[in-house]
Motif scaffolding. Sequence first.
Motif, PDB file in Angstrom:
ATOM      1  N   GLU A 183       0.838  -1.199   0.000  1.00 38.24           N
ATOM      2  CA  GLU A 183       0.000   0.000   0.000  1.00 38.24           C
ATOM      3  C   GLU A 183       0.873   1.249   0.000  1.00 38.24           C
ATOM      4  O   GLU A 183       1.833   1.344   0.765  1.00 38.24           O
ATOM      5  CB  GLU A 183      -0.912   0.028   1.228  1.00 38.24           C
ATOM      6  CG  GLU A 183      -2.001  -1.017   1.220  1.00 38.24           C
ATOM      7  CD  GLU A 183      -2.916  -0.891   2.426  1.00 38.24           C
ATOM      8  OE1 GLU A 183      -4.032  -1.426   2.375  1.00 38.24           O
ATOM      9  OE2 GLU A 183      -2.513  -0.266   3.425  1.00 38.24           O
ATOM     10  N   TYR A 184       0.476   2.220  -0.826  1.00 35.09           N
ATOM     11  CA  TYR A 184       1.214   3.477  -0.919  1.00 35.09           C
ATOM     12  C   TYR A 184       0.397   4.639  -0.358  1.00 35.09           C
ATOM     13  O   TYR A 184      -0.801   4.772  -0.657  1.00 35.09           O
ATOM     14  CB  TYR A 184       1.548   3.793  -2.377  1.00 35.09           C
ATOM     15  CG  TYR A 184       2.679   2.977  -2.946  1.00 35.09           C
ATOM     16  CD1 TYR A 184       3.971   3.109  -2.455  1.00 35.09           C
ATOM     17  CD2 TYR A 184       2.463   2.084  -3.984  1.00 35.09           C
ATOM     18  CE1 TYR A 184       5.017   2.365  -2.977  1.00 35.09           C
ATOM     19  CE2 TYR A 184       3.501   1.336  -4.519  1.00 35.09           C
ATOM     20  CZ  TYR A 184       4.772   1.483  -4.010  1.00 35.09           C
ATOM     21  OH  TYR A 184       5.812   0.743  -4.528  1.00 35.09           O
ATOM     22  N   GLU A 210      -0.744  10.256  -8.445  1.00 37.65           N
ATOM     23  CA  GLU A 210       0.681   9.923  -8.330  1.00 37.65           C
ATOM     24  C   GLU A 210       0.872   8.560  -7.671  1.00 37.65           C
ATOM     25  O   GLU A 210       1.784   7.812  -8.034  1.00 37.65           O
ATOM     26  CB  GLU A 210       1.422  11.008  -7.548  1.00 37.65           C
ATOM     27  CG  GLU A 210       1.702  12.264  -8.345  1.00 37.65           C
ATOM     28  CD  GLU A 210       2.742  13.151  -7.685  1.00 37.65           C
ATOM     29  OE1 GLU A 210       3.343  12.723  -6.671  1.00 37.65           O
ATOM     30  OE2 GLU A 210       2.961  14.271  -8.183  1.00 37.65           O
ATOM     31  N   LEU A 211       0.007   8.234  -6.711  1.00 34.46           N
ATOM     32  CA  LEU A 211       0.103   6.924  -6.066  1.00 34.46           C
ATOM     33  C   LEU A 211      -0.228   5.814  -7.063  1.00 34.46           C
ATOM     34  O   LEU A 211       0.392   4.751  -7.051  1.00 34.46           O
ATOM     35  CB  LEU A 211      -0.831   6.857  -4.860  1.00 34.46           C
ATOM     36  CG  LEU A 211      -0.534   7.830  -3.713  1.00 34.46           C
ATOM     37  CD1 LEU A 211      -1.548   7.654  -2.593  1.00 34.46           C
ATOM     38  CD2 LEU A 211       0.883   7.650  -3.189  1.00 34.46           C
ATOM     39  N   PRO A 220      11.003   8.533  -9.986  1.00 31.90           N
ATOM     40  CA  PRO A 220      10.033   9.466  -9.399  1.00 31.90           C
ATOM     41  C   PRO A 220       8.875   9.698 -10.363  1.00 31.90           C
ATOM     42  O   PRO A 220       9.004   9.456 -11.575  1.00 31.90           O
ATOM     43  CB  PRO A 220      10.854  10.741  -9.190  1.00 31.90           C
ATOM     44  CG  PRO A 220      11.977  10.639 -10.171  1.00 31.90           C
ATOM     45  CD  PRO A 220      12.290   9.182 -10.294  1.00 31.90           C
ATOM     46  N   PRO A 221       7.726  10.171  -9.851  1.00 33.59           N
ATOM     47  CA  PRO A 221       6.550  10.364 -10.716  1.00 33.59           C
ATOM     48  C   PRO A 221       6.812  11.271 -11.909  1.00 33.59           C
ATOM     49  O   PRO A 221       6.229  11.085 -12.979  1.00 33.59           O
ATOM     50  CB  PRO A 221       5.516  10.979  -9.764  1.00 33.59           C
ATOM     51  CG  PRO A 221       5.940  10.548  -8.406  1.00 33.59           C
ATOM     52  CD  PRO A 221       7.433  10.473  -8.445  1.00 33.59           C
ATOM     53  N   THR A 222       7.697  12.251 -11.755  1.00 34.89           N
ATOM     54  CA  THR A 222       7.972  13.183 -12.853  1.00 34.89           C
ATOM     55  C   THR A 222       8.662  12.513 -14.034  1.00 34.89           C
ATOM     56  O   THR A 222       8.683  13.064 -15.138  1.00 34.89           O
ATOM     57  CB  THR A 222       8.844  14.346 -12.351  1.00 34.89           C
ATOM     58  OG1 THR A 222      10.014  13.813 -11.709  1.00 34.89           O
ATOM     59  CG2 THR A 222       8.074  15.209 -11.366  1.00 34.89           C
ATOM     60  N   GLU A 223       9.222  11.326 -13.813  1.00 31.46           N
ATOM     61  CA  GLU A 223       9.923  10.624 -14.886  1.00 31.46           C
ATOM     62  C   GLU A 223       9.118   9.451 -15.442  1.00 31.46           C
ATOM     63  O   GLU A 223       9.596   8.727 -16.315  1.00 31.46           O
ATOM     64  CB  GLU A 223      11.280  10.117 -14.381  1.00 31.46           C
ATOM     65  CG  GLU A 223      12.230  11.230 -13.967  1.00 31.46           C
ATOM     66  CD  GLU A 223      13.553  10.698 -13.463  1.00 31.46           C
ATOM     67  OE1 GLU A 223      13.799   9.479 -13.622  1.00 31.46           O
ATOM     68  OE2 GLU A 223      14.344  11.482 -12.903  1.00 31.46           O
ATOM     69  N   LEU A 224       7.896   9.266 -14.943  1.00 31.32           N
ATOM     70  CA  LEU A 224       7.074   8.150 -15.393  1.00 31.32           C
ATOM     71  C   LEU A 224       6.233   8.546 -16.600  1.00 31.32           C
ATOM     72  O   LEU A 224       5.775   9.683 -16.712  1.00 31.32           O
ATOM     73  CB  LEU A 224       6.137   7.694 -14.268  1.00 31.32           C
ATOM     74  CG  LEU A 224       6.773   6.980 -13.080  1.00 31.32           C
ATOM     75  CD1 LEU A 224       5.734   6.756 -11.993  1.00 31.32           C
ATOM     76  CD2 LEU A 224       7.372   5.650 -13.509  1.00 31.32           C
TER      77      LEU A 224
END
Length: 238
Positions: A52-53, A61-62, A118-122
Amino acid sequence: MPKAAVLPESDEPKGIPSGVVPETAVLRERPETDERPRVVYRPSGDSHLLVEYGPLVLDLELRFRVHALWEWLGAQRIAGVVDLTPGIRSLQVHYDPGTLPLSRLLAILERAEGELPPPTELSVTTRTVRLPLSFDDPATRLAIERYMHGVRRDAPWTPSNLEFIRRINGLESIEDVRRIVFEASYLVLGLGDVYLGAPVATPLDPRHRLVTTKYNPARTWTPENAVGIGGAYLCIYG
């Protein structure tokens, strides 16, 4: 044919012997940092582990973090991992304890946290589907009528689901409900809401997220291809 990866025995953390039933619902926890959300690892039966996040909120983002972990584990081809089931903010790992002890699986998952981007690179591959909708159609009204006659006549969402949505979202008119539903662009977060294969979606723009309750008690009949909203999620009943 490529072989499945096996984590060396020396990488296994101590303290969770294979075959021992944990005494707590939380096996391990990683605190939130500036780079990643909080992670909680929970047992989910004899051969499943739930990752779980973050907090219990709707956070896209999760969902991307879950997707990144799902892709990472799939690429590792880990011996003993049977299946992976992503959710909105969680990933359920089905594993074979005889091949992959719980302690080793936890070590692999913790290693993954240090390697996920990180989310910015997904980025994910998507496509746009335009869904025609009829509004307040006869089949929907029939479903409400059947519910009132056979399940619960005094439910607050009867005799009009639309009036209920208008009221609990503080809107001026049912036309406002219609406008928001039709203006929204929805992101499908996964499949399997309500039943296998059903898409669970939420508006990308938070201003389009109408919030409703689910029927309680549940409906005994829903027309095919009906579109429903429960919480902030939209589902298509195929």
